[in-house]
Enzyme design. Structure first.
Site, PDB file in Angstrom:
ATOM      1  N   PRO A  90       1.896 146.223  66.307  1.00 27.48           N
ATOM      2  CA  PRO A  90       1.455 147.854  65.277  1.00 27.48           C
ATOM      3  C   PRO A  90       0.876 147.092  63.471  1.00 27.48           C
ATOM      4  O   PRO A  90       1.935 145.744  63.550  1.00 27.48           O
ATOM      5  CB  PRO A  90       2.335 148.057  65.348  1.00 27.48           C
ATOM      6  CG  PRO A  90       2.999 147.870  66.187  1.00 27.48           C
ATOM      7  CD  PRO A  90       2.769 146.497  67.108  1.00 27.48           C
ATOM      8  N   VAL A  91       0.295 147.331  62.715  1.00 31.19           N
ATOM      9  CA  VAL A  91      -0.450 146.927  61.364  1.00 31.19           C
ATOM     10  C   VAL A  91       0.157 147.413  60.553  1.00 31.19           C
ATOM     11  O   VAL A  91       0.583 148.633  60.343  1.00 31.19           O
ATOM     12  CB  VAL A  91      -1.639 147.357  61.568  1.00 31.19           C
ATOM     13  CG1 VAL A  91      -2.755 146.758  60.033  1.00 31.19           C
ATOM     14  CG2 VAL A  91      -2.469 146.504  63.321  1.00 31.19           C
ATOM     15  N   GLY A  94       6.059 145.816  60.035  1.00 34.07           N
ATOM     16  CA  GLY A  94       6.990 145.201  59.904  1.00 34.07           C
ATOM     17  C   GLY A  94       6.889 143.308  60.577  1.00 34.07           C
ATOM     18  O   GLY A  94       7.696 142.820  60.676  1.00 34.07           O
ATOM     19  N   LEU A  95       5.869 143.601  61.437  1.00 33.30           N
ATOM     20  CA  LEU A  95       5.612 142.556  62.520  1.00 33.30           C
ATOM     21  C   LEU A  95       4.686 141.668  62.094  1.00 33.30           C
ATOM     22  O   LEU A  95       4.407 141.265  63.138  1.00 33.30           O
ATOM     23  CB  LEU A  95       5.454 144.048  64.188  1.00 33.30           C
ATOM     24  CG  LEU A  95       6.191 144.235  64.550  1.00 33.30           C
ATOM     25  CD1 LEU A  95       5.822 145.060  65.297  1.00 33.30           C
ATOM     26  CD2 LEU A  95       7.939 143.505  65.061  1.00 33.30           C
ATOM     27  N   SER A  97       1.523 140.998  61.467  1.00 30.37           N
ATOM     28  CA  SER A  97       0.251 141.375  61.133  1.00 30.37           C
ATOM     29  C   SER A  97      -0.515 140.348  60.068  1.00 30.37           C
ATOM     30  O   SER A  97      -1.786 139.949  61.091  1.00 30.37           O
ATOM     31  CB  SER A  97      -0.186 142.681  61.981  1.00 30.37           C
ATOM     32  OG  SER A  97       0.838 143.139  60.426  1.00 30.37           O
ATOM     33  N   ALA A  99       0.277 138.091  58.727  1.00 25.70           N
ATOM     34  CA  ALA A  99       0.351 136.663  58.337  1.00 25.70           C
ATOM     35  C   ALA A  99      -0.331 135.718  60.063  1.00 25.70           C
ATOM     36  O   ALA A  99      -1.092 135.256  59.216  1.00 25.70           O
ATOM     37  CB  ALA A  99       1.819 136.670  58.250  1.00 25.70           C
ATOM     38  N   ALA A 100      -0.066 136.571  60.642  1.00 27.18           N
ATOM     39  CA  ALA A 100      -0.783 136.390  61.499  1.00 27.18           C
ATOM     40  C   ALA A 100      -2.338 136.629  62.340  1.00 27.18           C
ATOM     41  O   ALA A 100      -3.441 134.899  61.907  1.00 27.18           O
ATOM     42  CB  ALA A 100      -0.413 137.588  63.161  1.00 27.18           C
ATOM     43  N   ASP A 141       6.801 134.900  57.427  1.00 25.94           N
ATOM     44  CA  ASP A 141       5.789 134.902  58.368  1.00 25.94           C
ATOM     45  C   ASP A 141       4.180 134.043  58.695  1.00 25.94           C
ATOM     46  O   ASP A 141       4.233 133.916  60.499  1.00 25.94           O
ATOM     47  CB  ASP A 141       5.233 136.678  58.230  1.00 25.94           C
ATOM     48  CG  ASP A 141       5.952 137.574  57.909  1.00 25.94           C
ATOM     49  OD1 ASP A 141       6.966 137.094  57.711  1.00 25.94           O
ATOM     50  OD2 ASP A 141       5.975 139.000  58.405  1.00 25.94           O
TER      51      ASP A 141
HETATM   52  O1  PMV Z   1       8.083 143.872  55.240  1.00 25.71           O
HETATM   53  P1  PMV Z   1       9.354 142.995  56.658  1.00 25.71           P
HETATM   54  O2  PMV Z   1       9.283 144.225  57.074  1.00 25.71           O
HETATM   55  O3  PMV Z   1       8.718 141.704  57.178  1.00 25.71           O
HETATM   56  O4  PMV Z   1      10.243 143.066  56.102  1.00 25.71           O
HETATM   57  C1  PMV Z   1      11.002 141.420  54.881  1.00 25.71           C
HETATM   58  C2  PMV Z   1      12.348 141.510  55.569  1.00 25.71           C
HETATM   59  C3  PMV Z   1      12.869 141.580  54.176  1.00 25.71           C
HETATM   60  O5  PMV Z   1      14.254 140.870  54.598  1.00 25.71           O
HETATM   61  C4  PMV Z   1      13.396 142.706  53.975  1.00 25.71           C
HETATM   62  C5  PMV Z   1      12.313 140.638  52.325  1.00 25.71           C
HETATM   63  C6  PMV Z   1      12.759 139.432  52.298  1.00 25.71           C
HETATM   64  O6  PMV Z   1      11.395 139.468  51.690  1.00 25.71           O
HETATM   65  O7  PMV Z   1      12.530 139.139  53.211  1.00 25.71           O
END
Ligand code: PMV
Length: 303
Positions: A90-91, A94-95, A97, A99-100, A141
């Protein structure tokens, strides 16, 4: 057609605490982003993004801009190529996407131009592309998108890879609720400001869970890892970054037999991850499918 891919990522343990210098346990996913490039047949190079089509020259579109950054770096003349970008995560959830995509695009363009792409250049380009979408990417990421590894990440020390004793499969379910990492991070900062020590202790405790999680993975102790995930979910909820939708999916997963379930990433929406007893992934996934439009089963620490 020339193709390239890069991996998505999940944070298994330690999100938010990582902002305050604690370690997070994070791993790449076998799922991610695939970019295909081929000679444009119609004179006006197109970008295909899921079902949408853009002109590569579109000045206002971030993804088109990303395509042009990669093309220029590879020395490909004024966009003679059609580009197709496909995501199997999913875009914007927080996965990892974006960066990939920021890794797969330069890879595809350099391969097309028959040029080698060294790691330093790829990191630089990926960072440049990530900045089109995010103000200040931590680099985690992108690192995982490139290498497909698994490890403990700290802001200071970067990624320390760890070797899991056996392959680990993770179930991911999307709440479908949009969230903003920035808002979630500042909510935690505000609560820490207001309450002080108890919040600091919660953050330290989460860091400790990440360290214990790394050890559990090395030993292949999935029951322990699951318990750490459930405990981390409780602490994330104490930090106010959970939500009704997240809690619901977490409980659906646990009721279906998951040994651990928690939010992943910034929280407030986005995705949850669940760990099933090995072999039972499909049971947990099908329970989640009744409540979530996007459920996937993927390997942790791809490829
Ligand atoms: O953006 P996400 O969903 O991958 O989450 C980032 C993770 C946090 O620890 C909340 C923020 C960070 O910069 O590390």
């Amino acid at each position: 057609v020339t193709s390239a891919k890069a991996f998505g990522k999940i944070i298994v343990l330690g999100e938010h605490a990582v902002v305050y210098g604690e370690p997070a346990l994070a791993g790449a996913l076998s799922a991610g982003c695939v970019v295909d490039v081929e000679k444009s047949e119609h004179g006006v190079p197109h970008l295909m993004l899921d079902t949408q089509v853009f002109k590569v020259s579109d000045a206002d579109n971030g993804v088109c801009k990303a395509v042009r950054i990669a093309q220029e770096a590879a020395g490909i003349a004024a966009s003679a190529l059609d580009v197709t970008i496909r995501f199997d995560v999913p875009v914007g959830a927080g996965l990892g996407s974006s960066a990939a995509m920021s890794v797969a695009l330069p890879r595809a363009m350099f391969a097309r131009a028959d040029k080698t792409l060294d790691d330093a250049t790829l990191r630089e380009l990926s960072n440049q592309i990530e900045k089109v979408f995010h103000g200040n990417p931590s680099g985690l990421d992108a690192l995982l998108a490139m290498t497909g590894s698994l490890g403990l990440f700290t802001k200071k020390g970067g990624l320390t890879p760890i070797a899991a004793k056996q392959p680990v499969r993770v179930i991911i379910a999307d709440t479908g609720v949009q969230r903003s990492t920035q808002t979630q991070v500042s909510n935690v900062a505000a609560r820490r400001e207001r309450l002080g020590r108890p919040v600091e202790q919660t953050i330290e405790a989460i860091g400790q869970l990440s360290r214990m999680g790394a050890e559990a993975l090395q030993k292949g102790d999935l029951a322990k890892l699951g318990e750490l995930m459930n405990t981390n979910q409780g602490l994330l909820s104490a930090l106010s970054v959970s939500s009704a939708e997240i809690e619901h999916l977490v409980h659906v997963a646990r009721k279906a037999g998951a040994i651990g379930a928690k939010l992943t990433g910034a929280g407030g929406g986005g995705c949850i991850i669940a760990l099933a007893p090995p072999g039972d992934e499909e049971i947990v996934a099908s329970a989640l499918r009744k409540h979530s439009k996007t459920v996937l089963i993927t390997n942790l620490g791809a490829p």
